[in-house]
Design a protein around this motif. Structure first.
Motif, short mmCIF file in Angstrom:
data_model
loop_
_atom_site.label_atom_id
_atom_site.label_comp_id
_atom_site.label_asym_id
_atom_site.label_seq_id
_atom_site.Cartn_x
_atom_site.Cartn_y
_atom_site.Cartn_z
N LEU A 44 121.88 -12.78 88.66
CA LEU A 44 122.33 -11.86 89.60
C LEU A 44 123.00 -10.85 88.70
CD1 LEU A 44 124.58 -11.59 90.97
CD2 LEU A 44 123.02 -13.18 92.62
N ALA A 45 124.20 -10.97 88.04
CA ALA A 45 124.64 -10.60 87.49
C ALA A 45 124.34 -10.04 86.47
CB ALA A 45 126.40 -11.36 87.62
N VAL A 46 123.41 -10.73 85.06
CA VAL A 46 123.23 -9.73 84.25
C VAL A 46 121.85 -8.62 85.16
CG1 VAL A 46 121.66 -10.85 82.68
CG2 VAL A 46 123.03 -12.29 83.22
N ARG A 47 120.97 -9.25 86.32
CA ARG A 47 120.32 -8.06 86.18
C ARG A 47 121.06 -7.17 86.64
NH1 ARG A 47 117.87 -12.62 88.43
NH2 ARG A 47 118.28 -12.17 90.91
N ALA A 48 121.96 -7.02 87.11
CA ALA A 48 122.61 -5.48 87.41
C ALA A 48 123.42 -4.76 86.28
CB ALA A 48 123.65 -5.55 88.51
N GLY A 49 124.20 -5.54 85.32
CA GLY A 49 123.97 -4.99 84.58
C GLY A 49 125.88 -4.87 84.65
N ALA A 50 126.44 -3.37 84.26
CA ALA A 50 127.64 -2.87 84.29
C ALA A 50 127.68 -1.82 85.21
CB ALA A 50 127.93 -1.85 82.83
N MET A 51 128.28 -2.54 86.41
CA MET A 51 128.84 -1.59 86.94
C MET A 51 130.51 -1.09 87.05
SD MET A 51 126.88 -4.64 89.50
CE MET A 51 127.16 -3.48 91.19
N ARG A 52 131.10 -0.33 88.61
CA ARG A 52 132.47 0.07 88.90
C ARG A 52 132.39 -0.60 90.20
NH1 ARG A 52 129.38 4.31 87.19
NH2 ARG A 52 129.65 5.74 85.32
N LEU A 53 132.69 -2.01 89.56
CA LEU A 53 133.43 -2.83 91.05
C LEU A 53 135.11 -2.52 90.95
CD1 LEU A 53 130.46 -5.38 91.56
CD2 LEU A 53 130.82 -3.00 93.01
N VAL A 54 135.47 -2.48 92.00
CA VAL A 54 137.01 -2.74 92.17
C VAL A 54 137.00 -4.53 92.13
CG1 VAL A 54 139.03 -2.68 94.20
CG2 VAL A 54 137.27 -1.03 93.81
N PRO A 55 137.60 -5.20 91.16
CA PRO A 55 138.05 -6.09 91.30
C PRO A 55 139.41 -7.00 92.40
CG PRO A 55 139.47 -5.34 89.40
CD PRO A 55 138.66 -4.10 89.94
N ASN A 100 124.69 2.65 102.48
CA ASN A 100 123.50 3.28 101.48
C ASN A 100 123.83 4.85 100.80
OD1 ASN A 100 121.61 2.57 103.70
ND2 ASN A 100 123.22 3.99 105.41
N GLY A 101 125.56 4.98 100.82
CA GLY A 101 125.53 5.90 99.86
C GLY A 101 126.04 6.28 98.17
N ALA A 102 125.95 4.06 98.29
CA ALA A 102 126.62 3.68 96.80
C ALA A 102 125.28 2.80 96.47
CB ALA A 102 127.48 3.06 97.46
N VAL A 103 124.30 2.19 97.44
CA VAL A 103 123.21 1.23 96.42
C VAL A 103 122.36 2.49 95.46
CG1 VAL A 103 121.54 2.72 97.98
CG2 VAL A 103 121.24 -0.22 97.61
N THR A 107 129.53 -17.23 97.20
CA THR A 107 130.13 -15.74 96.65
C THR A 107 130.29 -14.83 97.55
OG1 THR A 107 127.39 -16.35 96.23
CG2 THR A 107 128.61 -14.08 95.24
N ALA A 108 131.58 -14.24 96.54
CA ALA A 108 132.71 -13.55 97.37
C ALA A 108 133.15 -12.51 96.67
CB ALA A 108 133.94 -13.90 97.47
N VAL A 109 132.49 -11.05 96.98
CA VAL A 109 132.14 -9.63 96.27
C VAL A 109 133.70 -8.61 97.30
CG1 VAL A 109 131.42 -7.43 96.06
CG2 VAL A 109 130.24 -10.03 96.05
N ASP A 110 134.91 -9.05 96.57
CA ASP A 110 135.77 -8.19 96.86
C ASP A 110 135.85 -6.12 96.85
OD1 ASP A 110 139.04 -8.50 97.37
OD2 ASP A 110 138.85 -6.54 96.37
N ASP A 111 134.98 -5.65 96.61
CA ASP A 111 134.28 -4.17 96.50
C ASP A 111 133.05 -4.68 97.32
OD1 ASP A 111 133.66 -1.38 96.91
OD2 ASP A 111 133.86 -1.24 94.82
N PRO A 112 133.07 -4.33 99.02
CA PRO A 112 131.41 -4.13 99.68
C PRO A 112 130.17 -3.22 99.13
CG PRO A 112 133.41 -3.57 101.41
CD PRO A 112 133.85 -4.00 100.06
N SER A 113 132.08 -2.29 99.00
CA SER A 113 130.24 -0.45 98.76
C SER A 113 128.78 -0.42 98.33
CB SER A 113 131.50 0.36 98.72
OG SER A 113 131.81 0.20 96.53
N ALA A 123 124.10 0.44 106.15
CA ALA A 123 123.80 -0.43 104.95
C ALA A 123 122.18 -0.94 105.63
CB ALA A 123 124.55 -1.75 104.91
N ARG A 124 121.50 0.07 106.46
CA ARG A 124 119.89 0.28 106.41
C ARG A 124 118.92 0.43 105.39
NH1 ARG A 124 117.22 4.20 110.78
NH2 ARG A 124 115.74 3.51 111.23
N ALA A 125 119.91 0.61 104.37
CA ALA A 125 118.39 0.86 103.40
C ALA A 125 118.42 -0.09 102.63
CB ALA A 125 119.09 1.80 102.29
#
Length: 423
Positions: A184-195, A241-244, A231-237, A89-91
């Motif tokens: 922050l969720a409204v700004r991020a918009g639609a995403m493919r996070l694992v619930p 760097n590869g998915a940001v 705040t808990a996010v179940d999908d940390p990916s 997560a250096r980026a």
């Protein structure tokens, strides 16, 4: 002129004093017996045998010291802020730093709890299972808490059991809208996070975002005073760097982690057992050992296990024998010879051969055990026709310096015994 000599035998030494006589063949010089070594020569011999071992150990110690002092610029630890690989997560950490956020990278729970005060954000990345005491310590900080891929124990402890985590969730088929009013969720918009998160029935002040099949990818719990959020996010990916750069991952990561001026980034060490005691004081045992003590301990344990297996395979299993144990003389002789050869003790081996020869010829010629070396030398010289000086040099001369000289001495002693027996 008097010279002390001593000869060791297997059955008893022939000791005495060499006294100068009027015989032209009498021994007039000191006689060297034993292995002829001194403290200095033994030290030099041991140093020559051990210097390469000490050299290798010194090089290894130097390499370990250099590795301990020099910390690499980047790492390969997943989700670490100094990892430039796709799973790092250096980026995100560098972008936060350019925006004025102070990122503090820690690997111990005690350090994270100590640094996470009011007005800061504590990020807990996925890691090994934490101890219950560590989970309670992290849940009790006054900072905003962000949990990425945390287990159910930590999620329940941090949200006061308002949110639980259900394992086994699958990724949605496509991008999912946040369906919540968090900025922050409204700004991020639609995403493919694992619930994988759900709110307990009757839980208040819980906001769920990106829901799929009754589970949410993000759950946020705000304290009653509104001064602290968990705040808990179940999908940390999304922070890697590869998915940001996918979907709104960057917006969500910067929004979650850049809300405060100070971000404490905890990447749990698998060997860390530190926590905090009452009142925030370090618990007993925390901080006593350096961070690398666990790795060194495991390495030392591995070395001990390998050495134990090696020695066990070499020596074989223990065999119980009834006492007394009868050992053949030939076996004992060969065993002692191998020991002498392994330790390069040609002087001791020569002393044993000379002592045995002296005992044999003395018994054959009727020389009493109380006789000195001169009396034995004169008796052997008369029986064999050799000179007394030649006999003294053969029986009491200097030790051989190598195996060839030892073999030659054994041959000459055997010849001397044969001459005495024929007399």
């Amino acid at each position: 002129m008097t010279t002390q000599t001593q000869t060791q035998t297997a059955q008893g030494p022939v000791r005495g004093t060499v006294v100068g006589t009027g015989s032209p063949d009498a021994v007039t010089s000191p006689v060297v017996t034993g292995d002829g070594s001194t403290g200095r020569s033994r030290t030099v011999r041991r140093w020559r045998r051990a210097r390469w071992t000490l050299f290798v150990l010194g090089v290894l110690a130097l390499v370990v010291a250099v590795l301990a002092v020099q910390r690499p610029v980047t790492s390969t630890t997943p989700y670490a802020p100094d990892n430039a690989q796709p799973n790092g997560a250096r980026a995100v950490a560098q972008v936060l730093g350019r925006q004025g956020v102070e990122v503090q990278h820690v690997t111990r729970v005690a350090d994270a709890v100590a640094a996470a005060g009011p007005g800061t954000t504590l990020l807990v990345t996925p890691g090994s299972m934490l101890l219950p005491e560590q989970a309670d310590a992290l849940a009790g900080v006054d900072a905003d808490l962000v949990l990425l891929g945390a287990d159910d124990m930590l999620v329940r402890a941090a949200t006061d059991a308002a949110v639980t985590r259900l394992p086994g969730a699958v990724a949605p088929g496509g991008a999912v809208e946040p369906s919540c009013d968090l900025p922050l969720a409204v700004r991020a918009g639609a995403m493919r996070l694992v619930p994988g998160l759900q709110a307990e029935p009757g839980a208040a002040d819980v906001t769920l975002c990106w829901p799929t099949d009754g589970l949410a990818a993000l759950a946020q719990v705000r304290s009653s005073g509104g001064e602290r959020t968990v705040t808990a996010v179940d999908d940390p990916s999304f922070v890697t760097n590869g998915a940001v750069l996918d979907d709104g991952n960057a917006a969500l990561a910067l929004g979650l982690l850049g809300a405060r001026d100070t971000l404490v980034w905890l990447v749990p060490d698998p060997l860390d057992t530190s926590t905090t005691g009452e009142g925030g004081a370090p618990s007993a045992g925390a901080g006593i050992l350096p961070p690398w003590a666990g790795v060194v301990g495991l390495w030392a344990l591995l070395v001990v296990l390998v050495a134990a297996v090696w020695r066990a395979r070499r020596l074989g299993p223990l065999v119980a024998e009834p006492l007394p144990v009868v050992v053949r003389a030939a076996e004992t002789t060969r065993g002692r010879g191998r020991l002498y050869r392994r330790t390069r003790s040609s002087g001791h081996a020569a002393a044993g051969l000379r002592a045995a020869t002296a005992e044999t010829v003395a018994r054959r010629l009727g020389v009493p055990r109380s006789a000195d070396a001169t009396a034995l030398t004169d008796a052997v010289a008369r029986a064999t026709g050799r000179s007394a000086h030649d006999v003294a040099d053969l029986l009491y001369g200097p030790p051989p310096h190598d195996d060839d000289a030892l073999t030659e001495l054994a041959r000459r002693l055997d010849t001397l015994e044969s001459e005495v027996h024929r007399s």
